[in-house]
Structures are given as structure tokens and as C-alpha cells.
Design an enzyme around this catalytic site. Structure first.
Site, PDB file in Angstrom:
ATOM      1  N   CYS A  10       0.843  -1.201   0.000  1.00 19.98           N
ATOM      2  CA  CYS A  10       0.000   0.000   0.000  1.00 19.98           C
ATOM      3  C   CYS A  10       0.878   1.250   0.000  1.00 19.98           C
ATOM      4  O   CYS A  10       2.091   1.182   0.181  1.00 19.98           O
ATOM      5  CB  CYS A  10      -0.913   0.003   1.220  1.00 19.98           C
ATOM      6  SG  CYS A  10      -0.046   0.179   2.797  1.00 19.98           S
ATOM      7  N   CYS A  13       2.906   1.759   3.153  1.00 17.97           N
ATOM      8  CA  CYS A  13       4.008   0.791   3.252  1.00 17.97           C
ATOM      9  C   CYS A  13       5.194   1.260   2.417  1.00 17.97           C
ATOM     10  O   CYS A  13       6.341   1.214   2.860  1.00 17.97           O
ATOM     11  CB  CYS A  13       3.552  -0.588   2.791  1.00 17.97           C
ATOM     12  SG  CYS A  13       2.184  -1.265   3.771  1.00 17.97           S
TER      13      CYS A  13
END
Length: 82
Positions: A10, A13
Site C-alpha cells: 500500500c 508501506c
């Protein structure tokens, strides 16, 4: 030092991985930085919310992206905040 960024890919991240690599490079920290995207590997750390940061096998941050200053404190002083 072994640093692992846990996350499935994501935006947060990716942001955490980028920030960790920047802080390591800017401060001359001797560390191996790896990204763990396999959900089964992430679950071994008992992390249910990503991104998470693991330093030498210990989860030090989870569910958020800390500031670069906070990352520097964590990585240079081994101050572990969760």
C-alpha cells in the site's frame, strides 16, 4: 542491524520503506533494509495493521508511518515505540 518493513504494497508501506532507506543513508547507519510483502511472513510477527517496522526481530512501529526524526531516534538510539 537488520531492518524489515512489513507491508503488502500500500502507499503507506511504500512511504515507510522510502523513509527508512533515507534515514539509514543520511545517518550512515550500518543496516540491511528489506521489504516483507508476504502476508504469511507478516503474520509471523503478530502484526495485524501495516505498515510495520521490525528492527533486529522486534516490532518497533506498527500501523503508521513515523516522521523521519522519529525514525532517526528509533534507529540510532534503539528507542522502540509502538
Amino acid at each position: 542491524m537488520k531492518i524489515q518493513v512489513l507491508g503488502t504494497g500500500c502507499a503507506k508501506c511504500k512511504s515507510l520503506e522510502k523513509a527508512v532507506r533515507e534515514v539509514v543513508a543520511q545517518n550512515g547507519i550500518d543496516a540491511e533494509v528489506t521489504k516483507v510483502e508476504d502476508i504469511m511472513e507478516i503474520m509471523k510477527f503478530n502484526v495485524m495493521s501495516t505498515p510495520a517496522l521490525v528492527v533486529d526481530g522486534k516490532v518497533v512501529v506498527k500501523g503508521r508511518v513515523p516522521s523521519n526524526d522519529e525514525l532517526k531516534q528509533i534507529l540510532t538510539n534503539k528507542i522502540f515505540l509502538i
